[in-house]
Enzyme design. Structure first.
Site, PDB file in Angstrom:
ATOM      1  N   CYS A  67       0.829  -1.206   0.000  1.00 45.11           N
ATOM      2  CA  CYS A  67       0.000   0.000   0.000  1.00 45.11           C
ATOM      3  C   CYS A  67       0.863   1.256   0.000  1.00 45.11           C
ATOM      4  O   CYS A  67       2.090   1.189   0.052  1.00 45.11           O
ATOM      5  CB  CYS A  67      -0.894  -0.013   1.225  1.00 45.11           C
ATOM      6  N   ALA A  70       3.271   1.490   2.787  1.00 53.90           N
ATOM      7  CA  ALA A  70       4.437   0.620   2.562  1.00 53.90           C
ATOM      8  C   ALA A  70       5.451   1.333   1.671  1.00 53.90           C
ATOM      9  O   ALA A  70       6.664   1.228   1.878  1.00 53.90           O
ATOM     10  CB  ALA A  70       4.009  -0.707   1.951  1.00 53.90           C
ATOM     11  N   ARG A 101      12.841  -4.642   5.071  1.00 59.13           N
ATOM     12  CA  ARG A 101      13.269  -4.323   3.708  1.00 59.13           C
ATOM     13  C   ARG A 101      14.776  -4.431   3.528  1.00 59.13           C
ATOM     14  O   ARG A 101      15.275  -4.414   2.438  1.00 59.13           O
ATOM     15  CB  ARG A 101      12.792  -2.922   3.297  1.00 59.13           C
ATOM     16  N   HIS A 199       5.252   6.277  -2.794  1.00 63.43           N
ATOM     17  CA  HIS A 199       6.514   6.867  -3.265  1.00 63.43           C
ATOM     18  C   HIS A 199       6.267   8.313  -3.695  1.00 63.43           C
ATOM     19  O   HIS A 199       7.016   9.218  -3.338  1.00 63.43           O
ATOM     20  CB  HIS A 199       7.073   6.099  -4.468  1.00 63.43           C
TER      21      HIS A 199
END
Lengths: 481, 489
Positions: A67, A70, A101, A199
């Site tokens: 999402c 994230a 990550r 992003h």
């Protein structure tokens, strides 16, 4: 890139389309209609996307997507090492994305870098009465307990947007009170269709709150660059940054792997932005180009062929000193790369690989597999946009299958048909294919290995791929009784 | 426009080594600990996840069951990847992928479309629906949505679809497990109670337990007794399935028919008094037979009590094989007590596990000094205080309720211990305190096969003793100088 169209024996436009049609048969009519435009045979000559992308996920199909939160926490903000990143909302989101990550950090944890999980841990009462007051208290506590933090990002989880909290107002007020950059990031998970919007929102907050707030104290040079879209997965930036420095560049900032808030804030002063992950950070490159006249260039640090191509492309923008340095660097590392290839290529020649990753690697790693003598027979992205698929078309062989936001069902069917020797994708896919007896490498996290970028990374990549495909354990899968 | 916060533009200024050294020393001080414990709002390194993760784990414990997350899609990916990483196994689950329009119009369309697609592609025998934040906040009516789906034929008639409300802003993964289990049992057993019928079986409830070895150990014990059983939410095959070249979407789980008939059981036993309160309360009201809730059988005493209870419920003697096993476990403890006696431990974890760790350590003569629970009740605090108070080895023990792993770090550096018991997330605190971490809890992302080694029963005692004592012996070897590095330990 080469302009020549690559072919794979037995794969034609018709065979690929037939495979896609067979796969789609299992869907109910509405689902089939929605999914069909996302699956297609590649057409390298067209140089443009053959599939539809960046659309809403079809419910119930078992998508691998994450999402917006994230994308903000895991990708853009989280890796900045000297900030406190607050997962604002209930406890889960931050807990799941804590350390998973593999964006490694320098510094002393809890002192000067923060590979930790900070959350406001919303309870029912915060939902009912709002969390703004709690946020203000929390920010004061963070400043007091982590005094060296260069700033605090407030990353909203779903409830924050739904209950109408105003984190922007709190951030503004508290920034003044604490004399510390506090960045509100409205990246609630329900926004947009994937990580990708996260992003974009994060890039926008860097644009709105960070860039231009700092200036480098040392004098400018013509070789000042910034490394953008490098997240230091498994130490990638610790391979690429020294490589660029070896070529004669001053890497003034890394976005955002092992990144430092203040260096990021002064990036508008560099001469060139070098971007690796185009998908997650092209936005800020474009902003810096338009607003501050900083040009940008896309490079690929996977595998010696692409590294060489990239370094020469980069050198073209600079003077002879850099051009000479780059040739020296290539000459220094090429023999070692050839040794690696000579060692593993005989064991990997002709092996087929299927890729399914986020927004960059399904095209960027194609060359690295080809350096090892392998052929990529299928590729696709979780959250790419049309411009990513445009860039993918010439990299992939003719008529190979391209899939966007693939469901687990689709991937399983394609693997049954194409019988690859390796699947390179994510953690949610890994064990499914391994249960089939298929070698697998996680391509988000480098499967707890790395780095894979640059000359330092390629021998590790080559070893890992060789190890995955040729492990003797695969030969034990079939029981004799 | 940049600089929306209106801050003064300053030169880039890196953190100096002096500052780093100063703060590094400061965070280990009692003064810092005091500030740290005074936190009111900020949570740092919590040791618990949110409800839907537990709901998904529970759903995987039933035959042919597809976990269905109603909410944003990112939630589903987070739960799945967490389970993938811990078990190193697939965790197939779907979601309704709600987005902005869901916030405005509600999630019914997404849920319906999702159910239709999921049933067509993954042919489940049951769909277990649970929620993440979004539908809980906008007030989606799951009961009505699912009823409508069935009326519209989007859900096949023979596919039950229990649902649980599992808001992430309430409770933890443990409570989500409990809510899902209650919902599944309520759905499957509906109309199945038959007066006078008794399956003769034990219904067994383990609660949120992500150690597949524990499940196999429980079964081995029941089989040694010759007690027929229904394991309610059996994840042992779902998350420890054989690699034989075939991927199975649903490799295990409690058969649905057995679960449905469990309402007519001879006895229902929960070894998760804290983790299955809701389910157990409902079972007591609804199920035939006897109902027992008792602590997880960790350590000798609690395993003894467990076996005696089984013996009593089914009127069968404790099998000789298990009695011999008890002797072997006690033998292992006495053989190695010298390596652990008097050692100071910090422990944290989910409530039922925590009671188990403390009981076991006290039996070994080790001292649980810091006992920390990230999400626990007053009742738990009382029980832990009682356990500590009743043993000479518990005198220094202090219970910290609803504290996080940054609190734990302060405890470890200001009042040092010899070792920490927890899960992978404790590794940073353990490293800062320079003590070994025993990964007995959930999740374990950084070691292999741990979830295959049981911690319950006598076998569990042997496993814990072996791991802890050998680690202390390793440390002695690693740190002794040449003169003291010797053959015997």
């Amino acid at each position: 890139m080469s302009g020549t169209v690559k072919k794979v024996d037995g794969i034609t436009k018709e065979s690929t389309q037939a495979m896609i049609d067979r796969t789609l048969e299992a869907y109910p009519e509405k689902g089939r209609k929605k999914r069909a435009p996302h699956l297609a045979p590649n057409d390298p000559a067209s140089g443009s996307a053959c599939v539809r992308s960046n659309r809403k996920t079809v419910p119930g199909v078992m998508s691998a997507r994450g999402c917006a939160y994230a994308g903000a926490k895991g990708v853009v903000w989280g890796p900045i090492r000297d900030m406190v990143h607050v997962s604002h909302g209930p406890v889960g989101c931050g807990w799941y994305s804590w350390g998973t990550r593999r964006n490694l950090m320098s510094g002393v944890n809890g002192v000067s870098s923060f590979a930790m999980q900070f959350t406001s841990d919303f309870q029912e009462k915060d939902i009912v009465y709002g969390g703004d007051k709690k946020l203000a208290v929390l920010l004061r506590e963070a400043k007091e307990l982590f005094p060296l933090a260069k700033g605090i990002s407030v990353l909203s989880e779903c409830p924050v947007g739904l209950i109408g909290d105003d984190i922007n107002a709190v951030a503004k007020q508290m920034s003044k009170e604490l004399d510390l950059p506090i960045i509100p990031c409205n990246c609630e998970g329900f926004r947009g269709v994937s990580q990708s919007l996260g992003h974009h929102i994060s890039n926008d907050t860097i644009r709105d709150y960070v860039i231009e707030t700092r200036e480098f104290s040392e004098p400018e040079t013509p070789y000042d660059i910034a490394l953008i879209g490098e997240y230091n997965i498994g130490g990638d930036a610790w391979s690429t940054k020294p490589l660029l420095e070896e070529c004669g560049f001053n890497v003034k900032a890394t976005w955002t792997g092992d990144g430092q808030m203040e260096h990021i804030a002064a990036t508008h002063k560099v001469k060139l932005n070098v971007i690796h992950c185009y998908r997650s950070m092209n936005y800020m490159c474009k902003v810096m180009e338009e607003k501050y006249g900083v040009p940008w260039i896309e490079l690929n640090f996977f595998g010696p062929t692409k590294i060489k191509e990239s370094l020469r492309k980069l050198a073209e923008r600079f003077d002879d000193r850099i051009k000479e340095n780059v040739e020296k660097v290539i000459a220094r590392y090429e023999p070692r790369m050839q040794e690696v290839i000579e060692e593993v290529r005989p064991r990997l020649e002709g092996k087929k690989v299927m890729l399914y990753v986020g927004g960059l690697r399904p095209r960027h790693t194609v060359g690295a597999y080809e350096d090892l003598g392998m052929t990529v027979v299928g590729s696709g992205y979780e959250f790419a946009h049309s411009d990513d698929y445009d860039r993918t078309a010439p990299e992939m062989p003719d008529a190979t299958v391209i899939y966007d936001d693939a469901s687990e069902y689709e991937l399983e069917q394609f693997v049954h048909d194409l019988k690859p020797d390796l699947v390179a994708s994510g953690i949610k896919e890994k064990y499914l294919f391994q249960k089939m007896g298929l070698p697998f490498r996680q391509m988000h996290s480098w499967d707890y290995s790395g780095p894979y970028h640059g000359y330092k990374g390629f021998p590790i990549f080559a070893r890992d791929i060789d190890m995955a495909i040729n492990s003797p354990t695969w030969r034990l899968v079939k029981s004799p009784f | 426009m940049a600089n929306n916060l209106g801050l003064t533009v300053k030169p880039v200024c890196d953190i100096t080594p002096e500052e780093e050294r100063r703060v590094r020393a400061w965070i280990d001080t009692p003064e810092y600990k005091e500030k740290n414990f005074a936190r009111q709002a900020l949570v740092v390194n919590p040791a618990h996840a949110c409800q839907p993760l537990g709901a998904e784990l529970c759903a995987h414990g039933f035959e042919g069951t597809l976990p269905f997350v109603h909410g944003s899609q990112g939630c589903a990916s987070y739960y799945r990847s967490t389970l993938n990483r811990h078990f190193r196994e697939p965790a197939p689950a779907v979601c309704s992928a709600m987005s902005e329009d869901g916030a405005v119009f509600g999630g019914q369309n997404n849920l319906h479309e999702g159910l239709e697609n999921a049933c067509a592609l993954y042919k489940p025998k049951m769909v277990a629906v649970f929620t993440s934040c979004m539908p809980e906040i906008i007030g989606d009516d799951l009961s009505a949505f699912i009823k409508n789906a069935r009326q519209k034929g989007l859900l096949p008639k023979d596919v039950p679809s229990p649902y649980a409300n599992t808001p992430s802003f309430n409770g933890s993964h443990v409570h989500g497990y409990d809510a899902m289990l209650a919902a599944i049992l309520e759905t499957l057993t509906e109309g199945r109670k038959v007066e006078g019928r008794c399956t003769g079986k034990l219904n067994f409830i383990a609660g949120f337990d992500a150690n597949t070895g524990n499940y196999r150990e429980y079964k081995r014990i029941f089989e040694a007794f010759g007690i027929p059983y229904t394991f309610l939410a059996d994840i042992s095959e779902s998350f420890d399935s054989p690699l034989d070249g075939t991927y199975r979407l649903y490799p295990g789980g409690t058969p649905l028919e057995e679960a449905a008939d469990s309402i007519n059981g001879k006895a229902t036993l929960s070894v998760a008094p804290y983790a299955t309160t809701r389910t157990f309360t409902w079972v007591k009201e609804s199920y035939s037979g006897e109902h027992v809730s008792m602590p997880m059988p960790m350590g000798i005493g609690k395993t003894d009590a467990f076996l005696l209870k089984l013996s009593e419920l089914f009127d069968k003697p404790v099998p000789a094989a298990l009695k011999a096993e008890r002797g072997r476990a006690v033998d292992a403890m006495t053989d190695s007590h010298q390596y652990i006696h008097g050692k100071r431990f910090a422990v944290y974890g989910d409530s039922d596990y925590l009671v188990g760790y403390v009981s076991f350590l006290l039996e070994m003569g080790a001292k649980p000094v810091h006992v920390l629970c990230s999400k626990g009740s007053k009742k738990l605090e009382k029980e832990l205080d009682g356990l500590l108070g009743a043993s000479p080895y518990g005198k220094e023990g202090k219970v910290y309720m609803n504290k996080d792993l940054w609190h734990l770090r302060s405890l470890l550096v200001t009042d040092p211990v010899d070792a920490l018991i927890g899960d992978t997330h404790g590794k940073f605190a353990a490293r800062d305190a320079k003590v070994p971490l025993f990964r007995f809890g959930f999740p374990i992302f950084d070691r292999v096969n741990r979830h295959r080694y049981p911690l319950v029963g006598y076998q569990g005692v042997i496993n814990m003793v072996t791991e802890i004592c050998n680690k202390f012996i390793d440390l002695k070897d690693d740190t002794s100088d040449d003169r003291s590095f010797e053959m015997m330990r």
